[in-house]
Write an enzyme that holds these catalytic residues in place. Sequence first.
Site, PDB file in Angstrom:
ATOM      1  N   PHE A  54       0.824  -1.216   0.000  1.00 21.95           N
ATOM      2  CA  PHE A  54       0.000   0.000   0.000  1.00 21.95           C
ATOM      3  C   PHE A  54       0.864   1.276   0.000  1.00 21.95           C
ATOM      4  N   ASP A  90      10.284  -6.627  -3.435  1.00 22.16           N
ATOM      5  CA  ASP A  90       9.069  -7.048  -2.731  1.00 22.16           C
ATOM      6  C   ASP A  90       8.875  -8.547  -2.928  1.00 22.16           C
ATOM      7  N   LEU A 101      10.288  -0.328   3.735  1.00 25.60           N
ATOM      8  CA  LEU A 101       8.877  -0.406   4.127  1.00 25.60           C
ATOM      9  C   LEU A 101       8.363  -1.836   4.246  1.00 25.60           C
ATOM     10  N   ALA A 102       9.068  -2.805   3.642  1.00 23.22           N
ATOM     11  CA  ALA A 102       8.536  -4.182   3.620  1.00 23.22           C
ATOM     12  C   ALA A 102       8.301  -4.661   5.040  1.00 23.22           C
ATOM     13  N   GLU A 143       5.244  -7.264   7.560  1.00 26.56           N
ATOM     14  CA  GLU A 143       3.885  -7.724   7.852  1.00 26.56           C
ATOM     15  C   GLU A 143       3.241  -6.575   8.608  1.00 26.56           C
ATOM     16  N   THR A 193       6.019   2.921  12.750  1.00 31.64           N
ATOM     17  CA  THR A 193       4.630   3.211  13.099  1.00 31.64           C
ATOM     18  C   THR A 193       4.513   3.891  14.463  1.00 31.64           C
ATOM     19  N   ASP A 194       3.427   4.639  14.644  1.00 30.90           N
ATOM     20  CA  ASP A 194       3.174   5.234  15.961  1.00 30.90           C
ATOM     21  C   ASP A 194       2.803   4.173  17.001  1.00 30.90           C
ATOM     22  N   GLU A 195       2.477   2.944  16.535  1.00 30.19           N
ATOM     23  CA  GLU A 195       2.040   1.904  17.490  1.00 30.19           C
ATOM     24  C   GLU A 195       3.162   1.479  18.439  1.00 30.19           C
ATOM     25  N   TYR A 255       2.463  -7.180  16.468  1.00 24.24           N
ATOM     26  CA  TYR A 255       2.902  -6.315  15.365  1.00 24.24           C
ATOM     27  C   TYR A 255       3.746  -5.157  15.878  1.00 24.24           C
ATOM     28  N   SER A 279       7.099  -6.085  17.176  1.00 24.25           N
ATOM     29  CA  SER A 279       8.091  -6.386  16.120  1.00 24.25           C
ATOM     30  C   SER A 279       8.615  -5.095  15.490  1.00 24.25           C
ATOM     31  N   LYS A 280       7.742  -4.093  15.330  1.00 27.12           N
ATOM     32  CA  LYS A 280       8.203  -2.818  14.749  1.00 27.12           C
ATOM     33  C   LYS A 280       9.099  -2.080  15.752  1.00 27.12           C
ATOM     34  N   ASN A 303      -2.111   6.224  11.252  1.00 27.03           N
ATOM     35  CA  ASN A 303      -2.878   5.405  10.293  1.00 27.03           C
ATOM     36  C   ASN A 303      -3.004   6.071   8.922  1.00 27.03           C
ATOM     37  N   ILE A 312     -17.492  -3.581  13.623  1.00 30.39           N
ATOM     38  CA  ILE A 312     -16.884  -2.619  14.549  1.00 30.39           C
ATOM     39  C   ILE A 312     -16.439  -3.390  15.786  1.00 30.39           C
TER      40      ILE A 312
HETATM   41  P1  NAD Z   1       1.375  -3.555   3.278  1.00 34.46           P
HETATM   42  O1  NAD Z   1       1.051  -4.782   4.068  1.00 34.46           O
HETATM   43  O2  NAD Z   1       0.331  -2.984   2.393  1.00 34.46           O
HETATM   44  O3  NAD Z   1       2.648  -3.836   2.356  1.00 34.46           O
HETATM   45  C1  NAD Z   1       3.770  -4.527   2.813  1.00 34.46           C
HETATM   46  C2  NAD Z   1       4.589  -4.961   1.612  1.00 34.46           C
HETATM   47  O4  NAD Z   1       5.748  -5.639   2.101  1.00 34.46           O
HETATM   48  C3  NAD Z   1       3.855  -5.937   0.685  1.00 34.46           C
HETATM   49  O5  NAD Z   1       4.015  -5.545  -0.657  1.00 34.46           O
HETATM   50  C4  NAD Z   1       4.547  -7.267   0.936  1.00 34.46           C
HETATM   51  O6  NAD Z   1       4.559  -8.110  -0.195  1.00 34.46           O
HETATM   52  C5  NAD Z   1       5.950  -6.817   1.331  1.00 34.46           C
HETATM   53  N1  NAD Z   1       6.628  -7.801   2.184  1.00 34.46           N
HETATM   54  C6  NAD Z   1       6.166  -8.390   3.320  1.00 34.46           C
HETATM   55  N2  NAD Z   1       7.075  -9.263   3.796  1.00 34.46           N
HETATM   56  C7  NAD Z   1       8.139  -9.214   2.941  1.00 34.46           C
HETATM   57  C8  NAD Z   1       9.397  -9.890   2.897  1.00 34.46           C
HETATM   58  N3  NAD Z   1       9.721 -10.815   3.822  1.00 34.46           N
HETATM   59  N4  NAD Z   1      10.250  -9.594   1.910  1.00 34.46           N
HETATM   60  C9  NAD Z   1       9.913  -8.658   0.970  1.00 34.46           C
HETATM   61  N5  NAD Z   1       8.737  -8.017   0.940  1.00 34.46           N
HETATM   62  C10 NAD Z   1       7.858  -8.291   1.916  1.00 34.46           C
HETATM   63  O7  NAD Z   1       1.905  -2.510   4.335  1.00 34.46           O
HETATM   64  P2  NAD Z   1       1.727  -0.925   4.383  1.00 34.46           P
HETATM   65  O8  NAD Z   1       0.470  -0.603   5.081  1.00 34.46           O
HETATM   66  O9  NAD Z   1       1.994  -0.370   3.048  1.00 34.46           O
HETATM   67  O10 NAD Z   1       2.928  -0.554   5.373  1.00 34.46           O
HETATM   68  C11 NAD Z   1       4.247  -0.338   4.851  1.00 34.46           C
HETATM   69  C12 NAD Z   1       5.182  -0.002   6.000  1.00 34.46           C
HETATM   70  O11 NAD Z   1       4.722   1.162   6.656  1.00 34.46           O
HETATM   71  C13 NAD Z   1       5.266  -1.085   7.075  1.00 34.46           C
HETATM   72  O12 NAD Z   1       6.584  -1.154   7.529  1.00 34.46           O
HETATM   73  C14 NAD Z   1       4.341  -0.582   8.175  1.00 34.46           C
HETATM   74  O13 NAD Z   1       4.767  -1.054   9.439  1.00 34.46           O
HETATM   75  C15 NAD Z   1       4.531   0.912   8.039  1.00 34.46           C
HETATM   76  N6  NAD Z   1       3.389   1.744   8.467  1.00 34.46           N
HETATM   77  C16 NAD Z   1       2.138   1.501   7.995  1.00 34.46           C
HETATM   78  C17 NAD Z   1       1.090   2.347   8.348  1.00 34.46           C
HETATM   79  C18 NAD Z   1      -0.315   2.142   7.823  1.00 34.46           C
HETATM   80  O14 NAD Z   1      -1.226   2.843   8.245  1.00 34.46           O
HETATM   81  N7  NAD Z   1      -0.554   1.245   6.892  1.00 34.46           N
HETATM   82  C19 NAD Z   1       1.338   3.427   9.220  1.00 34.46           C
HETATM   83  C20 NAD Z   1       2.640   3.615   9.705  1.00 34.46           C
HETATM   84  C21 NAD Z   1       3.662   2.780   9.306  1.00 34.46           C
HETATM   85  O1  DAU Z   2      -1.122   3.507  13.496  1.00 35.75           O
HETATM   86  C1  DAU Z   2      -0.414   3.002  12.411  1.00 35.75           C
HETATM   87  C2  DAU Z   2      -0.891   1.591  12.108  1.00 35.75           C
HETATM   88  O2  DAU Z   2      -2.190   1.718  11.531  1.00 35.75           O
HETATM   89  C3  DAU Z   2       0.055   0.842  11.169  1.00 35.75           C
HETATM   90  O3  DAU Z   2       1.284   0.657  11.798  1.00 35.75           O
HETATM   91  C4  DAU Z   2      -0.537  -0.523  10.795  1.00 35.75           C
HETATM   92  O4  DAU Z   2       0.303  -1.162   9.840  1.00 35.75           O
HETATM   93  C5  DAU Z   2      -1.914  -0.284  10.180  1.00 35.75           C
HETATM   94  O5  DAU Z   2      -2.522  -1.527   9.888  1.00 35.75           O
HETATM   95  C6  DAU Z   2      -2.804   0.510  11.138  1.00 35.75           C
HETATM   96  O6  DAU Z   2      -3.117  -0.278  12.308  1.00 35.75           O
HETATM   97  P1  DAU Z   2      -4.588  -0.295  12.962  1.00 35.75           P
HETATM   98  O7  DAU Z   2      -4.746  -1.545  13.722  1.00 35.75           O
HETATM   99  O8  DAU Z   2      -4.863   0.980  13.649  1.00 35.75           O
HETATM  100  O9  DAU Z   2      -5.479  -0.303  11.592  1.00 35.75           O
HETATM  101  P2  DAU Z   2      -6.804  -1.123  11.210  1.00 35.75           P
HETATM  102  O10 DAU Z   2      -7.317  -0.564   9.943  1.00 35.75           O
HETATM  103  O11 DAU Z   2      -6.606  -2.595  11.310  1.00 35.75           O
HETATM  104  O12 DAU Z   2      -7.821  -0.712  12.378  1.00 35.75           O
HETATM  105  C7  DAU Z   2      -8.160   0.639  12.598  1.00 35.75           C
HETATM  106  C8  DAU Z   2      -9.089   0.661  13.813  1.00 35.75           C
HETATM  107  O13 DAU Z   2     -10.332   0.028  13.458  1.00 35.75           O
HETATM  108  C9  DAU Z   2      -8.587  -0.124  15.005  1.00 35.75           C
HETATM  109  O14 DAU Z   2      -8.990   0.529  16.191  1.00 35.75           O
HETATM  110  C10 DAU Z   2      -9.275  -1.475  14.906  1.00 35.75           C
HETATM  111  C11 DAU Z   2     -10.605  -1.117  14.284  1.00 35.75           C
HETATM  112  N1  DAU Z   2     -11.200  -2.123  13.396  1.00 35.75           N
HETATM  113  C12 DAU Z   2     -10.421  -2.665  12.428  1.00 35.75           C
HETATM  114  C13 DAU Z   2     -10.934  -3.582  11.547  1.00 35.75           C
HETATM  115  C14 DAU Z   2     -10.078  -4.213  10.475  1.00 35.75           C
HETATM  116  C15 DAU Z   2     -12.546  -2.447  13.513  1.00 35.75           C
HETATM  117  O15 DAU Z   2     -13.261  -1.936  14.388  1.00 35.75           O
HETATM  118  N2  DAU Z   2     -13.065  -3.355  12.635  1.00 35.75           N
HETATM  119  C16 DAU Z   2     -12.314  -3.947  11.658  1.00 35.75           C
HETATM  120  O16 DAU Z   2     -12.855  -4.795  10.904  1.00 35.75           O
END
Ligand code: NAD
Ligand code: DAU
Length: 351
Positions: A12, A34, A82-83, A85, A130-132, A155, A158-159, A184, A211
Amino acid sequence: MEKILITGGAGFIGSHVVRLFVKKYPNKKIFNLDALTYAGNLENIEDIETEDNYEFIKGDITNEQFIDELFAKHQFDGVIHLAAESHVDRSIKDPMAFLKANIFGTVNLLNASKKHWASIENKRFYHISTDEVYGSLGETGFFYEDTSYDPKSPYSASKASSDHFVRAYKNTYGLPIVISNCSNNYGPFQFPEKLLPLCINNIKNNKPLPIYGKGENIRDWLFVEDHASAIDLIYNEGKNGETYNIGGHNEWTNMDLVKLLCKVMDKKLSRKAGHSGKLITYVTDRAGHDLRYAIDASKIEKELGWKPSLQFEEGLTKTVDWYLENENWLNNVTSGGYLDYYKEHYKNDCY
Ligand code: NAD
Ligand code: DAU
């Protein structure tokens, strides 16, 4: 020609970062590494796949020999990592997969950078985090760059661990690093297991909207292209060894967010006001569900002049439009049984 390795660029956020760098820097070669897990999809970046300054490499960051040979071959000048889980619910089911990809994978990349960067001049290892890692806030307060780490889920643990390793490589070996911790993200190409795209897909298909708990948990939402622009700034102008928080100053309870989404989509789909709100369904809460995240982003704003470009309703409408216009993408990414875990775990008809 400067060579930048971006990992996770078929996911993403990574796909937006790769696109921005390929288009903005025609004189830099962008390598996208990737493994194409369930969350990675080449369709996310097909618009740039024929650009001269772009190369896709399929591979796993946890494979030591492969990563070593890749760094030896290309002599990258910088890494934007960025890669990972990325989904908290999956980490509750399978923590080991998160340890391997997020901790082992990061350390493997750090080792390769340390080994192959004979000189650290003009080199940079940028870890996207991540802020988590900061844990969960109560009703008030913000996460700052110096907030103590207190990760609560497999998660975020691990981060947090990977962040510590990145800093340890600077402290111990002098590796030039920078880290950012973002809130997020939402926007096009987000895999529809995360709250917003899952609900967009379910509203479209008139399915229940799950929810967790009471829907009172709060997240701070940022449009993904604003995150990508912050990453560009930090990679190019951030100070060596520093950490930058990135966030949207945009807090929503999950319930209010989903209600707003229902309103926006009822209008788009020409449905009666209130139609989609009836799909809202309370389900079992996420184990260890963090109550509230909120970022103080004043450091990146003051030092690097970054701020989010979009108002939330504008970004949300743009996102909804994208998902409605890209039905093929949604069908393709949801066709592989990716929701089986949720069906089995939550035992409801939201999936
Ligand atoms: P995502 O799950 O959409 O994408 C992760 C990508 O990493 C995928 O394309 C996957 O194929 C690849 N990947 C996973 N394991 C791999 C491996 N072993 N080798 C090579 N590639 C691998 O994740 P995202 O939401 O785009 O998040 C990207 C980064 O940003 C992550 O590090 C996540 O912790 C961080 N982040 C995400 C958010 C969010 O809201 N989504 C917010 C803050 C930080
Ligand atoms: O804060 C940054 C993080 O945001 C990133 O590091 C993570 O990679 C990303 O996945 C995201 O984590 P969250 O757990 O906050 O995102 P998610 O979309 O899974 O959930 C957002 C909120 O909604 C959370 O409070 C859980 C809730 N939720 C989620 C899902 C999937 C629901 O209530 N119902 C759902 O079905």
